[in-house]
Design a protein around this motif. Structure first.
Motif, PDB file in Angstrom:
ATOM      1  N   GLU A   1       0.842  -1.196   0.000  1.00 42.91           N
ATOM      2  CA  GLU A   1       0.000   0.000   0.000  1.00 42.91           C
ATOM      3  C   GLU A   1       0.885   1.256   0.000  1.00 42.91           C
ATOM      4  OE1 GLU A   1      -2.575  -0.337   3.380  1.00 42.91           O
ATOM      5  OE2 GLU A   1      -4.074   1.021   2.553  1.00 42.91           O
TER       6      GLU A   1
ATOM      7  N   ARG B   1      -8.410  -2.488  -0.527  1.00 42.42           N
ATOM      8  CA  ARG B   1      -7.504  -1.681   0.277  1.00 42.42           C
ATOM      9  C   ARG B   1      -6.422  -1.040  -0.595  1.00 42.42           C
ATOM     10  NH1 ARG B   1      -4.474  -4.857   4.959  1.00 42.42           N
ATOM     11  NH2 ARG B   1      -2.796  -3.351   5.272  1.00 42.42           N
TER      12      ARG B   1
ATOM     13  N   GLN C   1      -6.538  -0.455  -3.771  1.00 43.83           N
ATOM     14  CA  GLN C   1      -7.084   0.441  -4.791  1.00 43.83           C
ATOM     15  C   GLN C   1      -7.085   1.894  -4.321  1.00 43.83           C
ATOM     16  OE1 GLN C   1     -10.414  -1.767  -6.001  1.00 43.83           O
ATOM     17  NE2 GLN C   1      -9.478  -2.193  -7.996  1.00 43.83           N
ATOM     18  N   ARG C   2      -7.044   2.079  -3.031  1.00 44.58           N
ATOM     19  CA  ARG C   2      -6.967   3.449  -2.519  1.00 44.58           C
ATOM     20  C   ARG C   2      -5.615   4.069  -2.863  1.00 44.58           C
ATOM     21  NH1 ARG C   2      -9.609   1.264   2.409  1.00 44.58           N
ATOM     22  NH2 ARG C   2      -7.566   1.169   3.379  1.00 44.58           N
TER      23      ARG C   2
END
Lengths: 115, 230
Positions: free
Chosen positions: B52, B79, B81-82
């Motif tokens: 992330e 998650r 994709q944020r």
């Protein structure tokens, strides 16, 4: 446990090899399994029987040869058997350089057939 | 007619199909100029959190995408994709690892020429993924400080088959009484000469180094591919 996936691939490969040779009566399969192949011998033997179901390999024996580790040391210019898969440096000079010569094998070495 | 058994040498690699496909993928990645990194670790060691942060930072200047493998749920993809828009979940059902075919299928709709980095997060598992080549250029194995420093000794095969070790959750090292020196020793023991990064996705420790390392790798990989064409 991925040994079942491996066993299924293995049965497919054996069928392919057998058909490529005009259809063999396979009695036993000789497998070479490196200690660093990531495959557990017992789990594979168990999975092999299941993977053979419904194929002409039902009832065939699986003979597993465990292939120990062999590395090449660039410093000693020699092949060595490291102490264990937990201790992979050169057992002689302890240099970190490592080229794995043997130990990753996951292959069908031979088929035992009735002629 | 004799019925004595006869031995026929075949020397057939069991994962030949996977290996061939992985080789094709690797060629395709090189031609497209996309640098592909896979991540393996046990469940809960911080692959998704690390990814992330990597995606968020890299996407400022690069075109990044990720494939994320799990047995079930689309949670990780949602998650990630944020942090980057191009993320796809591979749900394997009961299969404990990704293979080259799953990767090829998941990549079908994407144009690889439009990417700089592609990350492949494997199913959380320190055993099964080690046998399968996915065509990646770099394989990272993650080890979190809360798991204990002897993980490399317990799972030598996966550590030996990876290119870089990443020690995650460094912010928890003191609380978990993680013996960092022993962890380094154990990694070097199962994979002599292995490069090790220490990171914390929470505090950002080590993230600058990880990002610059990936930049260098991307450039080097593209330079090598260009030379091959010439």
């Amino acid at each position: 446990m991925h040994e079942l996936s491996i066993a299924v691939s293995m049965v497919e490969r054996i069928i392919e090899e057998s058909e490529g040779r005009g259809g063999l009566q396979v009695e036993a399969v000789h497998l070479r399994l490196g200690v660093l192949s990531g495959v557990d011998k017992d789990a594979l033997a168990f999975s092999y029987e299941i993977a053979c179901e419904g194929t002409f390999l039902v009832g065939s024996r699986l003979v597993i040869e465990t292939v120990p580790l062999l590395i090449y040391c660039d410093i000693c210019k020699m092949e060595h058997a490291p102490e264990s898969i937990q201790q992979m440096d050169c057992p002689q000079c302890h240099s970190p350089s490592q080229k794995i010569i043997r130990g990753r094998e996951l292959e069908v070495a031979a088929l035992e057939i009735t002629a | 007619m004799s019925t004595a058994p006869r031995l026929i040498e075949v020397r057939a690699k069991i994962l030949k199909q996977n290996d061939l496909l992985a080789r094709e993928l690797r060629e395709q990645f090189r031609r497209s100029g996309v640098y592909v990194v896979s991540l393996v670790s046990s469940p809960g060691s911080g692959k998704t959190a690390f990814l992330e942060k990597l995606l968020a930072r890299l996407s400022a200047n690069h075109r990044v995408a990720a494939l994320v493998g799990d047995l079930a749920t689309e949670n990780d993809a949602a998650r990630l994709q944020r942090a980057a828009p191009q993320v796809k979940q591979i749900t394997t059902g009961t299969v404990c690892h990704l293979d080259a075919q799953m990767v090829e299928k998941a990549l079908e709709p994407w144009d690889l020429n439009e990417l700089d980095f592609l990350f492949i997060e494997n199913v959380g598992n320190l055993v099964c993924p080690s046998s399968y080549d996915l065509g990646e250029e770099l394989r990272l194995v993650l080890l979190s400080t809360t798991e204990g420093e002897d993980k490399p000794l317990k799972y030598p095969t996966i550590f030996n088959g990876a290119d870089i070790a990443v020690i995650t959750k460094m912010d928890l090292a003191a609380a978990a009484e993680f013996d960092l020196a022993a962890a380094h020793r154990n990694i070097q023991s199962v994979r002599p000469g292995m490069c090790v990064m220490e990171v914390s996705s929470k505090t950002g420790q080590g993230m600058d180094e990880a990002i610059s390392f990936l930049h260098v790798q991307l450039e080097a990989s593209r330079a090598a591919a260009a030379q091959k064409v010439m």
